[in-house]
Design a protein around this motif. Structure first.
Motif, PDB file in Angstrom:
ATOM      1  N   HIS A   7       0.839  -1.201   0.000  1.00  0.00           N
ATOM      2  CA  HIS A   7       0.000   0.000   0.000  1.00  0.00           C
ATOM      3  C   HIS A   7       0.879   1.258   0.000  1.00  0.00           C
ATOM      4  CE1 HIS A   7      -3.447   2.567   0.856  1.00  0.00           C
ATOM      5  NE2 HIS A   7      -2.792   3.060   1.903  1.00  0.00           N
ATOM      6  N   GLU A   8       1.889   1.277   0.839  1.00  0.00           N
ATOM      7  CA  GLU A   8       2.809   2.422   0.890  1.00  0.00           C
ATOM      8  C   GLU A   8       3.587   2.562  -0.419  1.00  0.00           C
ATOM      9  OE1 GLU A   8       3.783   2.434   5.679  1.00  0.00           O
ATOM     10  OE2 GLU A   8       4.901   1.085   4.347  1.00  0.00           O
ATOM     11  N   LEU A  11       1.246   4.158  -2.953  1.00  0.00           N
ATOM     12  CA  LEU A  11       1.084   5.588  -2.682  1.00  0.00           C
ATOM     13  C   LEU A  11       2.357   6.359  -3.024  1.00  0.00           C
ATOM     14  CD1 LEU A  11      -0.966   5.527   0.635  1.00  0.00           C
ATOM     15  CD2 LEU A  11      -1.786   5.975  -1.698  1.00  0.00           C
ATOM     16  N   THR A  48      -4.648  -7.036  -9.746  1.00  0.00           N
ATOM     17  CA  THR A  48      -5.155  -5.693 -10.042  1.00  0.00           C
ATOM     18  C   THR A  48      -6.257  -5.777 -11.093  1.00  0.00           C
ATOM     19  OG1 THR A  48      -3.654  -5.193 -11.873  1.00  0.00           O
ATOM     20  CG2 THR A  48      -2.853  -4.708  -9.661  1.00  0.00           C
ATOM     21  N   GLN A  62      -8.175  -1.264  -8.930  1.00  0.00           N
ATOM     22  CA  GLN A  62      -8.343  -2.004  -7.683  1.00  0.00           C
ATOM     23  C   GLN A  62      -7.101  -2.874  -7.499  1.00  0.00           C
ATOM     24  OE1 GLN A  62     -11.184  -5.298  -7.374  1.00  0.00           O
ATOM     25  NE2 GLN A  62     -12.045  -4.193  -5.635  1.00  0.00           N
ATOM     26  N   HIS A  66      -8.075  -2.387  -2.464  1.00  0.00           N
ATOM     27  CA  HIS A  66      -8.096  -0.920  -2.367  1.00  0.00           C
ATOM     28  C   HIS A  66      -8.267  -0.330  -3.759  1.00  0.00           C
ATOM     29  CE1 HIS A  66      -6.771  -0.225   1.843  1.00  0.00           C
ATOM     30  NE2 HIS A  66      -6.276  -1.442   1.697  1.00  0.00           N
ATOM     31  N   TYR A  68      -7.406   2.912  -6.264  1.00  0.00           N
ATOM     32  CA  TYR A  68      -6.430   3.985  -6.411  1.00  0.00           C
ATOM     33  C   TYR A  68      -6.651   4.739  -7.717  1.00  0.00           C
ATOM     34  CZ  TYR A  68      -3.834   1.264  -2.931  1.00  0.00           C
ATOM     35  OH  TYR A  68      -3.456   0.575  -1.809  1.00  0.00           O
ATOM     36  N   GLY A  72      -4.602   9.153  -5.077  1.00  0.00           N
ATOM     37  CA  GLY A  72      -4.187   8.255  -4.003  1.00  0.00           C
ATOM     38  C   GLY A  72      -5.195   7.151  -3.765  1.00  0.00           C
ATOM     39  N   ASP A  73      -5.349   6.768  -2.507  1.00  0.00           N
ATOM     40  CA  ASP A  73      -6.280   5.711  -2.107  1.00  0.00           C
ATOM     41  C   ASP A  73      -7.678   6.318  -1.997  1.00  0.00           C
ATOM     42  OD1 ASP A  73      -7.796   3.724  -0.873  1.00  0.00           O
ATOM     43  OD2 ASP A  73      -6.214   3.162   0.524  1.00  0.00           O
ATOM     44  N   THR A  75     -10.483   4.336  -1.723  1.00  0.00           N
ATOM     45  CA  THR A  75     -11.326   3.216  -1.302  1.00  0.00           C
ATOM     46  C   THR A  75     -12.567   3.681  -0.549  1.00  0.00           C
ATOM     47  OG1 THR A  75      -9.365   1.825  -1.159  1.00  0.00           O
ATOM     48  CG2 THR A  75     -11.347   1.043  -0.024  1.00  0.00           C
ATOM     49  N   ASP A  76     -12.420   4.669   0.312  1.00  0.00           N
ATOM     50  CA  ASP A  76     -13.528   5.111   1.160  1.00  0.00           C
ATOM     51  C   ASP A  76     -14.493   6.076   0.471  1.00  0.00           C
ATOM     52  OD1 ASP A  76     -12.568   3.547   3.226  1.00  0.00           O
ATOM     53  OD2 ASP A  76     -11.370   5.165   4.082  1.00  0.00           O
TER      54      ASP A  76
END
Length: 127
Positions: A7-8, A11, A48, A62, A66, A68, A72-73, A75-76
């Motif tokens: 994830h890092e 990003l 992905t 995806q 997550h 992107y 950035g992310d 997802t929310d």
């Protein structure tokens, strides 16, 4: 030396594009989002999927659950995602329109040959 989780790493990769400024972010959020989704899909490959939100008219990638995009992310964020590979099952004509106007970015008045993707200006195939 510290290590990054995936994830890092994603990003950080996105951040390399964001360093070029708001023009690049605007480019990949306003008309070229498919191409950034493809960049992420190509770079991170395994597990992905390129996703499409027909309500927002936006592509994202995806990766490991997550979502992107160039920001950035995401997802929310509220979206109605569909797997782009299978989007034709939902609306074949809409998928063709999206490919023509968003993915290939073909200007009005220009046609694309369905078999070879060569662009031409008239109904007879002349450049």
């Amino acid at each position: 030396m510290s290590t990054m989780n995936k994830h890092e790493l994603i990003l950080n990769f996105i951040g390399q594009y964001q360093k070029f400024g708001q023009d690049v972010i605007d480019c990949f959020t306003c008309g070229m989002c498919y191409h950034f989704a493809y960049i992420l899909h190509s770079r991170f490959g395994h597990n992905t999927r390129i996703m499409y939100d027909p309500i927002e008219g936006h592509f994202a990638t995806q990766i490991d659950g997550h979502m992107y995009d160039i920001t950035g992310d995401i997802t929310d964020q509220e979206h109605s995602w569909y797997d782009w590979k299978s989007y034709e099952q939902f609306d074949r004509l809409e998928r063709q329109r999206i490919i023509h106007h968003c993915v290939y970015k073909v200007p009005d008045g220009v046609r694309v040959c369905a078999s070879c993707e060569h662009c031409y200006m008239d109904d007879w195939g002349s450049d």
